[in-house]
Every structure is written in structure tokens, then in C-alpha cells.
Design an enzyme around this catalytic site. Structure first.
Site, PDB file in Angstrom:
ATOM      1  N   GLU A   1       0.818  -1.334   0.395  1.00 20.97           N
ATOM      2  CA  GLU A   1      -0.508   0.313   0.323  1.00 20.97           C
ATOM      3  C   GLU A   1       0.799   0.983  -0.426  1.00 20.97           C
ATOM      4  OE1 GLU A   1      -3.899  -1.780   2.235  1.00 20.97           O
ATOM      5  OE2 GLU A   1      -2.735  -0.410   3.611  1.00 20.97           O
TER       6      GLU A   1
ATOM      7  N   CYS B   1       0.036   6.135   9.679  1.00 15.62           N
ATOM      8  CA  CYS B   1       0.759   5.841  10.094  1.00 15.62           C
ATOM      9  C   CYS B   1      -0.062   4.393  10.587  1.00 15.62           C
ATOM     10  CB  CYS B   1       1.450   6.921  10.527  1.00 15.62           C
ATOM     11  SG  CYS B   1       2.169   8.318  10.647  1.00 15.62           S
TER      12      CYS B   1
END
Ligand code: SAH
Ligand code: SF4
Length: 344
Positions: A85, A335
Site C-alpha cells: 500500500e 501511520c
């Protein structure tokens, strides 16, 4: 795009040197998405290039866009069928940043990170790393998204310094004026703290920003949260950072994800303050406090109020610090939330 492969193909076909220049301009300045599109090249050349391999080594399986339109996450398929990703972020109206991956999974195993939980599969090649930037530039062009993408952070899946050679090669490609032309100061590499590679990086790329994921300023806690600490404990990390700061005079960013009841207490702030102060001039150090993004782990997020208090403690001790805005939580693109969809 693998410029060496392209150049070899053109050489084999005895194409004049200016063809490579035309191709570079088409791919990196005009953001052509395929060889067929590059109409300045003769059809025979376009076909030969296409036969040698696709322009992009990755292909999008899915793209999710956050409600704010400020975070876009793509699952990219690699040539061996694995997936990674990558995220495109718009932290301010005129700025675009991409957060790229360097490994499928990660072997470091930080306990709060979704990528760490999936284990390690393989390194990405330099081409696969840089093609994430090319992919997003093409995406922006296709979607008519205005502005230029010229900030890159190595904060996606994987530990950049565990695949130093590939990351190093990818940095050279990104900074190459004839390719991506991204300025060194617009690139940040984030590491969980692999000391020998921090030392190498300081020498090899003194202009590229370094971020270190600290998360705890005492060894007992950091051993648990960021297991690489057992190999490179805080004292060793500190020594490497002092050397880095002395030789590069560049700012170091320290990342600290606030985990409720674990590292967000007043005594944790005090330890962090002492550690940061031991590293070097405070104007060269910046603490990025990160609000924990939910992952399938035992950890919990501290409240925004606790984060503010923690932040204030640092500021009162003259430590530069910010609470990082978390873009892309609604698409699991913030994150530590990146995983390979195929394995989800
Ligand atoms: N492997 C590198 C870079 C990728 S992770 C590193 O660890 O530095 C990018 C940042 O996100 C790191 O600081 C990492 O510790 C942090 N992170 C990981 N999981 C997180 C989570 N669940 N919530 C918030 N930040 C997280
Ligand atoms: Fe790997 Fe970074 Fe996640 Fe730790 S935080 S497991 S080093 S990707």
C-alpha cells in the site's frame, strides 16, 4: 520505470541518443502513463519498449479516497502478485506528499503497527519503490488534481534501513535531475533505529531528512515496543545520532506515538526530555508526537487532551515538538495502518 532497461532496449535497437531524452521528458515531465502514449517516439520503438516490460512495475488494485479528499490510498500489485500500500497526502492546499513503502511487510515487529503484525515477505526493488511516486503523479494527472507531487516520505510499509541498498538506489533515482528531480530536502526516511545504517546514511545522504521512531526513552519499554532496541539500545542510538548531528548539521525528527498508559505519563515525558537534551543542539531536534492510529493490537490511543499536556511539557523544556495531524484514518491509510489488502 527501470531507466537502465529502457536505455538497454533503445541501445539494442540502435536508436539515436535523443530518443532516451524524449522518453525521459514524456515520462517524468509530461507524466505519460504508457509507452503507447508517447507519440514522439516511432511506433516500432514504443512496441519494443512495451515488449521489454510495462512502463510501471506496479498496478493499482484499489484506490480509496478519504472523506476530506486529503488522503488517497492505493493497493498496488507487484509483478509476483504480492501487494503493498502507498498513500498520497495533501497536508496543505498546495502541497502533495506521498508516503511510500519499501518492503512487503516488516520484520521489526513493533507491537502497535499493522505492517509489523503481518511479518516480512520481501524487499521492494528500487524500481518498485520509485514507481509508487510515478503512480501517484499519473493518478494526479488523470484526476486533474492540481499541484505537484514533490515531497516523499519513506514511512509506508517496511523498514527502509533493513533494505538499505535498494532504498539508497531509489533515493538516487528520485533525486536524479533527469528523472524525478525531487529535492533531497523534500525527502524523509524514517527508521526504527538501525544504528549501522544511520551512520551510513549520514555519510551517503547528508541532505535527506532523517526521522527516527523513538516511542520510548527507556530501554525496558522500548525493548517491548520497538524490538530492534534489543540490538541497538538507546545509548547506542544516541551515540549514532550525536555523530549524525555533528557531521550533517541537519535536523533530526524523532517520532513518538502516544500510547495510552504506556508512554504518555509525566515520567515518560521527563525521560524523553532528558534523552532529547542528551543528543545535541535543541534547534536540530524536533519531536513529532503521533496520535495512535487504531490497529488490531492491544494498544490504546491517548486522548487529545493528554497529547496536548505531553506536548506542553516538551515545549516548556524548550524542546521543539508538534502533534502530527493524522490524515487518512478513515481509509486505514494513516501511520502504521498499512497492510497488504490481499492478506487482510
Ligand atoms: N519502519 C519505519 C517507517 C514506517 S512507519 C519506522 O518505523 O520508522 C512510520 C511511522 O508510523 C513510524 O514512526 C511508526 O512508528 C509509526 N506508527 C506505526 N504504527 C503506528 C500506529 N498504529 N499509530 C501511529 N503511528 C504508528
Ligand atoms: Fe516496521 Fe516501522 Fe511498523 Fe516498526 S513501525 S513494524 S519498523 S513498519
Amino acid at each position: 520505470m527501470n531507466i537502465q532497461r529502457v536505455s538497454d532496449t533503445l541501445g539494442r535497437l540502435k536508436a539515436p541518443a535523443f530518443r532516451l531524452e524524449q522518453l525521459r521528458r514524456a515520462v517524468f515531465r509530461e507524466t505519460s502513463a504508457s509507452y503507447e502514449e508517447i507519440s514522439v517516439l516511432p511506433v516500432s520503438l514504443r512496441q519494443a519498449l512495451g515488449q521489454a516490460g510495462p512502463l510501471l512495475s506496479v498496478s493499482a488494485q484499489a484506490v480509496l479516497v478519504s472523506g476530506t479528499q486529503r488522503a488517497h490510498k492505493a493497493s498496488l500489485k507487484l509483478c509476483d502478485g504480492q501487494e503493498v500500500e502507498t498513500v498520497l497526502l495533501r497536508p496543505s492546499p498546495t502541497r502533495w506528499t506521498t508516503c511510500i513503502s519499501c518492503q512487503v511487510g516488516c520484520a521489526i515487529g513493533c507491537t502497535f503497527c499493522a505492517t509489523g503484525l503481518m511479518g516480512f515477505s520481501r524487499h521492494l526493488t528500487p524500481e518498485e519503490i520509485t514507481d509508487q511516486v510515478l503512480f501517484w503523479r499519473q493518478y494526479m494527472k488523470q484526476r486533474g488534481l492540481e499541484g505537484r507531487l514533490d515531497n516523499v516520505v519513506y514511512m509506508g510499509m517496511g523498514e527502509p534501513f533493513a533494505c538499505y541498498d535498494n532504498v539508497s538506489e531509489s533515493l538516487k533515482i528520485l533525486m536524479d535531475q533527469r528523472q524525478f528531480a525531487v529535492g533531497a530536502r523534500h525527502i524523509s526516511v524514517s527508521t526504527s533505529g538501525l544504528v549501522p545504517q544511520i551512520e551510513r546514511f549520514g555519510k551517503d545522504f547528508p541532505q535527506v531528512n532523517l526521522a527516527v521512531s523513538l516511542h520510548a526513552a527507556d530501554d525496558e519499554l522500548r525493548d517491548r515496543l520497538v524490538p530492534i532496541n534489543r540490538a541497538y539500545p538507546l545509548a547506542r542510538l544516541g551515540k549514532a545520532l550525536r555523530t549524525y548531528l555533528r557531521s550533517s548539521s541537519r535536523k533530526v525528527f524523532l517520532e513518538y506515538v502516544l500510547l495510552r498508559g504506556e508512554n504518555d505519563r509525566p515520567e515518560d515525558a521527563e525521560r524523553l526530555i532528558q534523552y532529547v537534551k542528551s543528543l545535541g543542539p535543541l534547534e536540530l531536534l524536533h519531536v513529532n508526537l503521533i496520535l495512535f492510529n487504531q490497529t488490531e493490537t492491544r494498544h490504546g490511543a491517548c486522548s487529545e487532551e493528554s497529547a496536548r499536556v505531553f506536548h506542553k511539557r516538551l515545549r516548556n523544556a524548550d524542546i521543539r515538538a508538534t502533534v502530527r495531524q493524522n490524515l487518512g484514518r478513515d481509509i486505514q491509510g494513516a501511520c502504521g495502518q498499512l497492510i497488504a489488502q490481499a492478506k487482510h
